[in-house]
Design an enzyme around this catalytic site. Structure first.
Site, PDB file in Angstrom:
ATOM      1  N   ILE A 107      11.915  27.568  14.183  1.00  0.00           N
ATOM      2  CA  ILE A 107      13.276  27.977  13.199  1.00  0.00           C
ATOM      3  C   ILE A 107      12.891  27.417  11.791  1.00  0.00           C
ATOM      4  CG2 ILE A 107      15.581  27.405  12.620  1.00  0.00           C
ATOM      5  CD1 ILE A 107      16.206  27.550  15.685  1.00  0.00           C
ATOM      6  N   VAL A 110       9.957  29.162   9.941  1.00  0.00           N
ATOM      7  CA  VAL A 110      10.394  30.742   9.421  1.00  0.00           C
ATOM      8  C   VAL A 110      11.375  30.283   8.307  1.00  0.00           C
ATOM      9  CG1 VAL A 110      11.669  32.753   9.717  1.00  0.00           C
ATOM     10  CG2 VAL A 110       9.829  31.895  11.499  1.00  0.00           C
ATOM     11  N   GLU A 111      12.328  29.150   8.342  1.00  0.00           N
ATOM     12  CA  GLU A 111      13.429  29.036   7.526  1.00  0.00           C
ATOM     13  C   GLU A 111      12.668  28.476   6.037  1.00  0.00           C
ATOM     14  OE1 GLU A 111      16.426  29.596   7.084  1.00  0.00           O
ATOM     15  OE2 GLU A 111      17.095  29.940   9.148  1.00  0.00           O
ATOM     16  N   SER A 112      11.555  27.578   6.266  1.00  0.00           N
ATOM     17  CA  SER A 112      11.230  26.838   5.059  1.00  0.00           C
ATOM     18  C   SER A 112       9.842  26.308   4.944  1.00  0.00           C
ATOM     19  CB  SER A 112      11.997  25.363   4.953  1.00  0.00           C
ATOM     20  OG  SER A 112      11.639  24.677   5.877  1.00  0.00           O
ATOM     21  N   TYR A 197      13.715  38.140  11.297  1.00  0.00           N
ATOM     22  CA  TYR A 197      13.703  36.704  11.320  1.00  0.00           C
ATOM     23  C   TYR A 197      13.879  36.388  12.834  1.00  0.00           C
ATOM     24  CZ  TYR A 197      15.858  32.145  11.369  1.00  0.00           C
ATOM     25  OH  TYR A 197      16.424  30.876  11.870  1.00  0.00           O
TER      26      TYR A 197
END
Length: 209
Positions: A107, A110-112, A197
């Site tokens: 997570i 992918v997020e940051s 996502y």
């Protein structure tokens, strides 16, 4: 001109307006992606209907995007180096909230791309890209503090898992597009960004395991 103001004409006009509004409402229902706005203070807002307010700037309609700028030019070596730096924090919160550490790692990737200072174009912040209102609700005082951000983000993801009966795909979709969107659609919302996502996180999850 007088004839257009007769009771019969007024009734026909009212019917036409009702039909037009119904068609407009049906069109909105067919595309129930959230409307995104930013207020004068720079705070992003998500709504299920258009806002007619000069104090809000329209940003578009789609799921919450990741912090793409933090991932530009990222190599596997650099990503692994960043991930290793946050590994103890990820494992600590994985154990605390009973979630596989590889999933949390995916997570964050992918997020940051493991950038604690990442900010998305709609205002999501930090490693796990918490929206300001979500961070406030979770009691995260400093969203750019890795410990606070990851603790809040993992706790929020645990809430999504519990809400959607431990369905990881639905919990991921809710983390990206909001739980309301998942509930309205009865599954992963038809937003290309959210669908990408979910698939990307699951792909990395398998790799990290």
């Amino acid at each position: 001109m007088r004839a257009a103001n007769t009771p019969r004409c007024r009734a026909l006009t009212a019917i036409a307006l009702a039909v037009g509004l119904a068609a407009f409402s049906a069109g909105l229902a067919a595309d129930s992606r959230p409307y995104m706005y930013r207020d004068k203070q720079g705070v992003p807002w998500f709504t299920d209907r258009p806002l007619i307010d000069p104090d809000f700037i329209y940003l578009g309609r789609h799921g919450r995007p990741p912090a793409e700028r933090s991932c530009q030019g990222m190599t596997e070596t650099r990503l692994a180096r960043r991930a290793a730096w946050h590994e103890p924090l990820i494992r600590q919160n994985a154990q605390r909230y009973q979630i596989n550490s590889a999933l949390i790692k995916a997570i964050i990737a992918v997020e940051s791309c493991f950038d604690p200072k990442a900010v998305s174009r709609v205002g999501a912040q930090g490693l796990m890209q918490l929206m300001p209102r979500t961070a406030a609700a979770l009691g995260v005082a400093d969203v750019f503090n890795p410990e606070q951000n990851v603790s809040g983000g993992v706790r929020y993801f645990r809430q999504m898992l519990e809400r959607f009966k431990n369905d990881v795909r639905l919990a991921l979709a809710a983390y990206n597009a909001g739980p309301g969107a998942v509930s309205r659609h009865g599954g992963i919302p038809p937003y290309p960004e959210t669908q990408r996502y979910v698939e990307r996180v699951l792909e990395l999850y398998q790799g990290y395991r």
